[in-house]
Write a protein that holds these residues in place. Structure first.
Motif, PDB file in Angstrom:
ATOM      1  N   ALA A  66      56.970   3.063  72.567  1.00  0.00           N
ATOM      2  CA  ALA A  66      58.431   1.889  72.473  1.00  0.00           C
ATOM      3  C   ALA A  66      58.011   0.611  72.143  1.00  0.00           C
ATOM      4  CB  ALA A  66      58.584   1.614  74.537  1.00  0.00           C
ATOM      5  N   GLU A  67      56.960  -0.087  71.804  1.00  0.00           N
ATOM      6  CA  GLU A  67      56.900  -2.039  70.764  1.00  0.00           C
ATOM      7  C   GLU A  67      56.052  -1.166  69.831  1.00  0.00           C
ATOM      8  OE1 GLU A  67      54.085  -3.388  74.028  1.00  0.00           O
ATOM      9  OE2 GLU A  67      55.095  -4.378  75.079  1.00  0.00           O
ATOM     10  N   GLY A  68      55.905  -0.183  69.330  1.00  0.00           N
ATOM     11  CA  GLY A  68      55.362   0.689  67.919  1.00  0.00           C
ATOM     12  C   GLY A  68      57.041   0.220  67.468  1.00  0.00           C
ATOM     13  N   ALA A  69      57.733   0.908  68.323  1.00  0.00           N
ATOM     14  CA  ALA A  69      59.402   0.905  68.053  1.00  0.00           C
ATOM     15  C   ALA A  69      60.164  -0.067  67.777  1.00  0.00           C
ATOM     16  CB  ALA A  69      60.297   2.357  68.323  1.00  0.00           C
ATOM     17  N   ILE A  70      59.831  -0.872  68.595  1.00  0.00           N
ATOM     18  CA  ILE A  70      60.228  -2.220  68.510  1.00  0.00           C
ATOM     19  C   ILE A  70      60.255  -3.017  67.086  1.00  0.00           C
ATOM     20  CG2 ILE A  70      60.491  -5.001  69.713  1.00  0.00           C
ATOM     21  CD1 ILE A  70      60.395  -2.726  72.602  1.00  0.00           C
ATOM     22  N   MET A  84      58.609  -2.218  64.555  1.00  0.00           N
ATOM     23  CA  MET A  84      60.031  -1.612  63.202  1.00  0.00           C
ATOM     24  C   MET A  84      61.331  -1.153  63.595  1.00  0.00           C
ATOM     25  SD  MET A  84      57.028  -0.918  62.185  1.00  0.00           S
ATOM     26  CE  MET A  84      58.111  -0.320  60.556  1.00  0.00           C
ATOM     27  N   GLY A  85      61.839  -2.606  64.060  1.00  0.00           N
ATOM     28  CA  GLY A  85      63.020  -3.081  64.446  1.00  0.00           C
ATOM     29  C   GLY A  85      63.912  -2.194  65.300  1.00  0.00           C
ATOM     30  N   MET A  86      63.993  -0.979  66.450  1.00  0.00           N
ATOM     31  CA  MET A  86      64.997  -0.379  66.793  1.00  0.00           C
ATOM     32  C   MET A  86      64.795  -1.127  68.492  1.00  0.00           C
ATOM     33  SD  MET A  86      63.548   3.357  68.900  1.00  0.00           S
ATOM     34  CE  MET A  86      63.684   3.848  67.479  1.00  0.00           C
ATOM     35  N   PRO A  87      66.176  -1.520  69.002  1.00  0.00           N
ATOM     36  CA  PRO A  87      66.311  -1.892  69.951  1.00  0.00           C
ATOM     37  C   PRO A  87      65.604  -2.027  71.468  1.00  0.00           C
ATOM     38  CG  PRO A  87      68.377  -1.502  69.144  1.00  0.00           C
ATOM     39  CD  PRO A  87      67.341  -0.855  68.069  1.00  0.00           C
ATOM     40  N   SER A  88      65.535  -2.350  72.208  1.00  0.00           N
ATOM     41  CA  SER A  88      64.151  -2.788  72.970  1.00  0.00           C
ATOM     42  C   SER A  88      64.462  -1.285  74.551  1.00  0.00           C
ATOM     43  CB  SER A  88      63.520  -3.879  73.718  1.00  0.00           C
ATOM     44  OG  SER A  88      63.313  -3.917  75.077  1.00  0.00           O
ATOM     45  N   GLY A  89      65.587  -1.585  75.013  1.00  0.00           N
ATOM     46  CA  GLY A  89      66.785  -0.618  75.495  1.00  0.00           C
ATOM     47  C   GLY A  89      66.210   1.004  74.611  1.00  0.00           C
ATOM     48  N   LEU A  90      66.784   1.149  73.778  1.00  0.00           N
ATOM     49  CA  LEU A  90      66.729   2.146  73.126  1.00  0.00           C
ATOM     50  C   LEU A  90      65.492   2.602  72.794  1.00  0.00           C
ATOM     51  CD1 LEU A  90      68.513   4.420  71.644  1.00  0.00           C
ATOM     52  CD2 LEU A  90      68.609   3.057  69.690  1.00  0.00           C
ATOM     53  N   ALA A  91      64.656   1.847  72.362  1.00  0.00           N
ATOM     54  CA  ALA A  91      63.358   2.163  71.744  1.00  0.00           C
ATOM     55  C   ALA A  91      62.765   2.630  73.666  1.00  0.00           C
ATOM     56  CB  ALA A  91      62.036   1.144  71.688  1.00  0.00           C
ATOM     57  N   HIS A  92      62.720   2.259  74.744  1.00  0.00           N
ATOM     58  CA  HIS A  92      61.964   2.707  76.116  1.00  0.00           C
ATOM     59  C   HIS A  92      62.508   4.113  76.542  1.00  0.00           C
ATOM     60  CE1 HIS A  92      59.571  -0.454  76.797  1.00  0.00           C
ATOM     61  NE2 HIS A  92      60.215  -1.469  76.203  1.00  0.00           N
ATOM     62  N   ARG A  93      63.859   3.821  76.230  1.00  0.00           N
ATOM     63  CA  ARG A  93      64.673   5.479  77.013  1.00  0.00           C
ATOM     64  C   ARG A  93      64.324   6.544  75.462  1.00  0.00           C
ATOM     65  NH1 ARG A  93      69.178   1.961  76.803  1.00  0.00           N
ATOM     66  NH2 ARG A  93      70.013   2.671  74.561  1.00  0.00           N
ATOM     67  N   ILE A  94      64.225   6.287  74.731  1.00  0.00           N
ATOM     68  CA  ILE A  94      63.642   6.980  73.390  1.00  0.00           C
ATOM     69  C   ILE A  94      62.315   7.753  74.112  1.00  0.00           C
ATOM     70  CG2 ILE A  94      63.084   7.864  71.257  1.00  0.00           C
ATOM     71  CD1 ILE A  94      65.408   6.753  70.774  1.00  0.00           C
ATOM     72  N   THR A  95      61.421   6.723  74.413  1.00  0.00           N
ATOM     73  CA  THR A  95      60.280   7.338  74.816  1.00  0.00           C
ATOM     74  C   THR A  95      59.528   7.913  76.133  1.00  0.00           C
ATOM     75  OG1 THR A  95      59.191   4.713  73.522  1.00  0.00           O
ATOM     76  CG2 THR A  95      58.347   6.382  74.941  1.00  0.00           C
ATOM     77  N   ALA A  96      60.469   7.816  76.732  1.00  0.00           N
ATOM     78  CA  ALA A  96      60.415   8.321  78.079  1.00  0.00           C
ATOM     79  C   ALA A  96      61.492   9.933  77.542  1.00  0.00           C
ATOM     80  CB  ALA A  96      61.703   7.562  79.245  1.00  0.00           C
ATOM     81  N   GLN A  97      62.402  10.071  77.044  1.00  0.00           N
ATOM     82  CA  GLN A  97      62.974  11.513  77.233  1.00  0.00           C
ATOM     83  C   GLN A  97      61.988  11.942  76.422  1.00  0.00           C
ATOM     84  OE1 GLN A  97      65.648  12.555  78.402  1.00  0.00           O
ATOM     85  NE2 GLN A  97      64.871  14.351  77.654  1.00  0.00           N
ATOM     86  N   THR A  98      61.251  11.198  75.544  1.00  0.00           N
ATOM     87  CA  THR A  98      60.096  12.336  74.724  1.00  0.00           C
ATOM     88  C   THR A  98      58.818  12.526  75.792  1.00  0.00           C
ATOM     89  OG1 THR A  98      60.519  11.154  72.508  1.00  0.00           O
ATOM     90  CG2 THR A  98      58.745  11.859  72.666  1.00  0.00           C
ATOM     91  N   LEU A  99      58.698  12.362  76.585  1.00  0.00           N
ATOM     92  CA  LEU A  99      57.564  12.273  77.632  1.00  0.00           C
ATOM     93  C   LEU A  99      58.032  12.931  78.243  1.00  0.00           C
ATOM     94  CD1 LEU A  99      55.867   8.889  77.740  1.00  0.00           C
ATOM     95  CD2 LEU A  99      54.741  10.507  76.648  1.00  0.00           C
TER      96      LEU A  99
END
Length: 256
Positions: free
Chosen positions: A174-178, A180-195
């Protein structure tokens, strides 16, 4: 009493120790209809943990022997250093009809939730009936596999400690996505869904992870470039060493 309990021959489920582990197992059994809340009895020296059992509608006591006198299936969920004294205390109440289960120390609550995994190992006096009964009950809390006793500590290093390892990896993704400019909440949600999606594919298709990894790697594409960086950083070797270290620590604690 729930139908499953009537058919299996045991009447009440007891917990010696009322911490998070015991609570999670009891909650899973009750929610799955394996046992009714009023037929669960938990013991602890103080009311701090017992209040959570009362909130579920369970019975509570400060007497460990009372749990053995009242229940034929008993989970021992105390801290490791307390267990020897507890066993001496309850020994006079143990009969040949009891099924006694020692819950491995260090397994987190999340491993007993819907996506969790547990292992069980038989003692010398436990037969196929007891193993089938316990496995059918614990599957109400998550995946349950029977393994040789020597593999229980490996499970602690893999599944128990693995929750923290996966969370660390999830945070890093998630922090890698953050970065690169992605909002924190969105990054963590997408990461969790990916896992979650990856785990479901592996479980449902029974695929080896290497096969799924190959399937999503387009030649010259984004994924293989990212994997190259992970290999340079020693991700796989580090993960293997983490499981090894956690397993060795579990074995050390078991000896103590």
């Amino acid at each position: 009493m729930a139908a499953a309990a009537e058919e299996s021959g045991w009447r009440r489920v007891g917990f010696v120790g009322a911490g998070r582990m015991a609570e999670a197992i009891a909650q899973g059994l009750i929610q799955a209809g394996k046992v009714e809340a009023e037929h669960v009895l938990a013991s602890a020296p103080s009311d701090k943990n017992l209040c959570r059992f009362r909130a579920m509608g369970c019975q509570t006591t400060h007497s460990n022997p009372e749990v053995l006198h009242s229940c034929s299936l008993v989970f021992f969920a105390t801290k490791p250093h307390i267990l020897p004294a507890v066993l001496v205390e309850v020994a006079p109440a143990v009969t040949a009809e009891h099924i006694l289960v020692s819950v491995a120390a260090g397994v987190s609550l999340s491993t007993l939730e819907e996506e969790g995994a547990m292992v069980m190992a038989r003692g010398r006096h436990a037969g196929s009936y007891e193993a089938r009964l316990l496995q059918s009950l614990l599957e109400a809390c998550g995946q349950c596999e029977e393994v040789p006793e020597a593999q229980v500590d490996v499970h602690t290093g893999l599944s128990g400690s693995g929750v923290a390892f996966v969370c660390a990896f999830s945070e890093a993704l998630a922090e890698g996505a953050i970065k690169m400019g992605m909002p924190s909440g969105l990054a963590h949600r997408i990461t969790a869904q990916t896992l979650l999606g990856t785990a479901k594919v592996l479980l449902q298709k029974g695929q080896h992870p290497a096969q799924l990894r190959t399937d999503v790697c387009t030649p010259g594409g984004t994924t293989i470039y990212g994997l190259h960086v992970l290999e340079q950083g020693g991700l796989r070797a580090t993960a293997m060493s983490a499981v090894e270290a956690a397993t060795c620590r579990a074995r050390e604690l078991s000896r103590k």
